[in-house]
Design a protein around this motif. Structure first.
Motif, mmCIF file in Angstrom:
data_model
loop_
_atom_site.group_PDB
_atom_site.id
_atom_site.type_symbol
_atom_site.label_atom_id
_atom_site.label_comp_id
_atom_site.label_asym_id
_atom_site.label_seq_id
_atom_site.Cartn_x
_atom_site.Cartn_y
_atom_site.Cartn_z
ATOM 1 N N TRP A 91 0.857 -1.211 0.000
ATOM 2 C CA TRP A 91 0.000 0.000 0.000
ATOM 3 C C TRP A 91 0.882 1.246 0.000
ATOM 4 O O TRP A 91 0.676 2.156 -0.802
ATOM 5 N N THR A 147 2.647 5.959 -2.585
ATOM 6 C CA THR A 147 3.569 7.078 -2.287
ATOM 7 C C THR A 147 4.966 6.918 -2.894
ATOM 8 O O THR A 147 5.683 7.909 -3.018
ATOM 9 N N CYS A 164 6.831 22.377 4.109
ATOM 10 C CA CYS A 164 7.622 21.659 3.092
ATOM 11 C C CYS A 164 8.220 22.582 2.034
ATOM 12 O O CYS A 164 9.126 22.195 1.303
ATOM 13 N N ARG A 196 -2.064 5.655 10.775
ATOM 14 C CA ARG A 196 -1.511 5.126 9.513
ATOM 15 C C ARG A 196 -1.639 6.113 8.356
ATOM 16 O O ARG A 196 -0.936 5.999 7.358
ATOM 17 N N VAL A 255 3.189 6.988 7.946
ATOM 18 C CA VAL A 255 3.941 6.278 6.904
ATOM 19 C C VAL A 255 4.615 7.246 5.924
ATOM 20 O O VAL A 255 5.457 6.843 5.119
ATOM 21 N N LEU A 256 4.213 8.520 5.978
ATOM 22 C CA LEU A 256 4.630 9.457 4.924
ATOM 23 C C LEU A 256 5.928 10.204 5.208
ATOM 24 O O LEU A 256 6.629 10.609 4.288
ATOM 25 N N PHE A 257 6.230 10.450 6.503
ATOM 26 C CA PHE A 257 7.257 11.440 6.832
ATOM 27 C C PHE A 257 8.531 10.831 7.418
ATOM 28 O O PHE A 257 8.523 9.696 7.905
ATOM 29 N N LEU A 272 -4.286 20.636 5.972
ATOM 30 C CA LEU A 272 -2.996 20.118 6.450
ATOM 31 C C LEU A 272 -2.502 21.006 7.598
ATOM 32 O O LEU A 272 -2.115 22.155 7.363
ATOM 33 N N GLY A 283 -5.619 13.842 2.929
ATOM 34 C CA GLY A 283 -4.591 13.433 1.973
ATOM 35 C C GLY A 283 -4.971 13.596 0.514
ATOM 36 O O GLY A 283 -4.219 14.173 -0.277
ATOM 37 N N VAL A 339 -5.233 17.289 -0.460
ATOM 38 C CA VAL A 339 -3.890 17.879 -0.548
ATOM 39 C C VAL A 339 -3.256 17.467 -1.872
ATOM 40 O O VAL A 339 -2.674 18.290 -2.591
ATOM 41 N N PHE A 340 -3.411 16.205 -2.185
ATOM 42 C CA PHE A 340 -2.830 15.649 -3.408
ATOM 43 C C PHE A 340 -3.282 16.444 -4.641
ATOM 44 O O PHE A 340 -2.459 16.884 -5.455
ATOM 45 N N ASN A 389 5.679 12.550 -2.579
ATOM 46 C CA ASN A 389 4.922 11.426 -3.103
ATOM 47 C C ASN A 389 5.305 11.252 -4.571
ATOM 48 O O ASN A 389 5.263 12.203 -5.351
ATOM 49 N N ILE A 431 2.864 12.617 -7.155
ATOM 50 C CA ILE A 431 2.860 14.076 -7.359
ATOM 51 C C ILE A 431 4.070 14.456 -8.226
ATOM 52 O O ILE A 431 3.975 15.274 -9.147
ATOM 53 N N GLY A 475 3.609 22.740 0.346
ATOM 54 C CA GLY A 475 3.472 22.278 1.725
ATOM 55 C C GLY A 475 2.357 22.951 2.489
ATOM 56 O O GLY A 475 1.602 23.764 1.947
HETATM 57 N N1 COA Z 1 -2.155 1.786 4.895
HETATM 58 C C1 COA Z 1 -3.289 1.227 4.422
HETATM 59 N N2 COA Z 1 -4.398 1.924 4.177
HETATM 60 C C2 COA Z 1 -4.374 3.238 4.398
HETATM 61 C C3 COA Z 1 -3.235 3.893 4.887
HETATM 62 C C4 COA Z 1 -2.095 3.104 5.138
HETATM 63 N N3 COA Z 1 -0.951 3.640 5.594
HETATM 64 N N4 COA Z 1 -3.497 5.207 5.003
HETATM 65 C C5 COA Z 1 -4.764 5.387 4.605
HETATM 66 N N5 COA Z 1 -5.298 4.198 4.245
HETATM 67 C C6 COA Z 1 -6.644 3.932 3.751
HETATM 68 C C7 COA Z 1 -7.628 5.018 4.104
HETATM 69 O O1 COA Z 1 -8.099 4.833 5.433
HETATM 70 C C8 COA Z 1 -8.706 4.798 3.066
HETATM 71 O O2 COA Z 1 -9.525 3.740 3.522
HETATM 72 P P1 COA Z 1 -11.128 3.797 3.332
HETATM 73 O O3 COA Z 1 -11.338 3.893 1.829
HETATM 74 O O4 COA Z 1 -11.573 2.499 3.918
HETATM 75 O O5 COA Z 1 -11.558 4.999 4.065
HETATM 76 C C9 COA Z 1 -7.942 4.278 1.856
HETATM 77 O O6 COA Z 1 -6.642 3.904 2.328
HETATM 78 C C10 COA Z 1 -7.794 5.276 0.721
HETATM 79 O O7 COA Z 1 -7.460 6.534 1.258
HETATM 80 P P2 COA Z 1 -7.219 7.761 0.307
HETATM 81 O O8 COA Z 1 -6.883 8.910 1.190
HETATM 82 O O9 COA Z 1 -8.310 7.908 -0.678
HETATM 83 O O10 COA Z 1 -5.928 7.257 -0.500
HETATM 84 P P3 COA Z 1 -5.066 8.040 -1.554
HETATM 85 O O11 COA Z 1 -4.999 7.270 -2.809
HETATM 86 O O12 COA Z 1 -5.473 9.482 -1.652
HETATM 87 O O13 COA Z 1 -3.610 7.996 -0.901
HETATM 88 C C11 COA Z 1 -2.177 9.448 0.341
HETATM 89 C C12 COA Z 1 -3.408 8.553 0.365
HETATM 90 C C13 COA Z 1 -2.052 10.115 1.684
HETATM 91 C C14 COA Z 1 -0.948 8.589 0.064
HETATM 92 C C15 COA Z 1 -2.321 10.501 -0.814
HETATM 93 O O14 COA Z 1 -3.586 11.111 -0.730
HETATM 94 C C16 COA Z 1 -1.270 11.563 -0.728
HETATM 95 O O15 COA Z 1 -0.102 11.299 -0.912
HETATM 96 N N6 COA Z 1 -1.663 12.816 -0.479
HETATM 97 C C17 COA Z 1 -0.736 13.906 -0.350
HETATM 98 C C18 COA Z 1 -0.174 13.897 1.052
HETATM 99 C C19 COA Z 1 1.039 14.739 1.145
HETATM 100 O O16 COA Z 1 1.912 14.639 0.323
HETATM 101 N N7 COA Z 1 1.102 15.569 2.194
HETATM 102 C C20 COA Z 1 2.196 16.406 2.413
HETATM 103 C C21 COA Z 1 2.182 17.516 1.437
HETATM 104 S S1 COA Z 1 3.650 18.439 1.562
#
Ligand code: COA
Length: 322
Positions: free
Chosen positions: A33, A38, A113, A152, A156-158, A190, A214, A217-218, A252, A255, A310
């Protein structure tokens, strides 16, 4: 014309690595995932007792060494950070003390960011007005300290890290242009729910975390970075094909891919390090830059587009001839 030219780069990542497989044991997630959404495979985390200034110092010393400069040459220090060691003194002043530099201007920039891009943009103004001849610009973060490691959606992102450049005054470019923007209307997409003035109880209770929508923001990030690319090229009367390297904020891979597509750039000309350290906020652009300079991909004379997005939201770009 006084240009600011990068004459040395440096970076530092703390020793401790947390892989996606480690995270599988901490929260309900999978390596698959995280990688597919990401591009992140692992992140570095500062050791207990290791602070933002420690990371900044390592990166700064490496940049000074690469530049062939000593502390005595530096007349300006800017540190971009969201995770300062103390409320005060600024991390820039703490770094100044570590490097035994006395008297020059030293201050922090907080643009999350986009912090390093903001810091470079501010420094560029110092050079254009002749106020600085040799500056140390650092992006350094210990974001692990504000994450909720049970969430979660965000943990997992930072990751933690630092990157630095030394800028020197030059008659030849140099930084060609910098473009800094913000729109505070996006606060709720955010943010941290806690803060010095609001109170730090959530953070101190161990449930700090980052509040983030998320997918929204994306979408904004992809659209905004597309626009800043156009703005930067137009300002310099340049075409997409004039850019040798895209050095993007490493948040990501999807992005990054979208921005590369907008620039019609093959991924071979995009510096990607997000897989190795996740989103290190203000440290991510200088970390990527240093990686590609040291491994020989980026060469003198090439045109680089640095960009970031950011919290705030803030966003910006710097176009430079390396
Ligand atoms: N592991 C497994 N599942 C996860 C998860 C993880 N670490 N984090 C979230 N999920 C789940 C969510 O709960 C959601 O479940 P649901 O459908 O049952 O509610 C599902 O995954 C999908 O979530 P969604 O937010 O639609 O996924 P996404 O494709 O948008 O990806 C991110 C999530 C956060 C990776 C993506 O939106 C992203 O990268 N956004 C930008 C964030 C960012 O860069 N922030 C900093 C900017 S500087």
């Amino acid at each position: 014309m006084n240009y600011a030219r990068i004459i040395g780069t440096g970076s530092y990542l703390p020793e401790k690595i947390i892989t996606n497989f480690d995270l599988e044991k901490m929260v309900d997630t999978t390596d698959e995932w995280i990688r597919s959404r990401t591009g992140i495979e692992q992140r570095h985390v500062a050791a207990e007792g290791q602070f933002t200034v420690d990371l900044a110092e390592q990166a700064a010393r490496r940049a000074l060494e690469a530049a062939g400069k000593t502390s005595a040459d530096i007349d300006l220090i800017i540190v971009a950070t969201t995770t300062a060691d103390r409320v005060f003194p600024s991390t820039a002043c703490l770094l100044q003390q570590r490097l035994d530099i006395h008297g020059c201007a030293a201050f922090d920039v907080q643009a999350v960011c986009t912090g390093f891009i903001y810091a470079l943009g501010v420094a560029d103004k110092f050079f254009r007005t002749g106020s600085s001849k040799c500056a140390l610009i650092v992006g350094a973060e210990t974001l692990s300290r504000i994450l909720d490691w049970n969430d979660r959606n965000t943990c997992v992102l930072f990751g933690d890290g630092a990157g630095a450049v030394v800028l020197e005054q030059s008659n030849e470019a140099g930084i060609l242009s910098s473009h800094l923007h913000a729109d505070g209307a996006y606060e709720k997409l955010l943010y941290t729910p806690y803060g010095v003035s609001r109170g730090l109880s959530e953070l101190l209770d161990g449930a700090g975390g980052i509040a983030m929508k998320g997918n929204e923001v994306f979408k904004v990030a992809v659209n905004t970075l597309g626009r800043i690319v156009d703005e930067t090229l137009a300002c310099n009367n340049m075409d997409k094909s004039d850019i040798d390297w895209l050095v993007p904020h490493q948040a990501n891979i999807r992005i990054i891919n979208a921005t590369a597509k907008k620039l019609k750039m093959s991924l071979e000309h995009v510096v990607v390090t997000v897989n190795k350290h996740g989103n290190t906020s203000s440290a991510s652009v200088p970390l990527a830059l240093d990686t590609a300079v040291r491994d020989g991909r980026i060469k003198r004379g090439e045109v680089l587009m640095l960009e970031a997005f950011g919290g705030g939201f803030t966003w910006g770009s710097v176009l430079l001839r390396y």
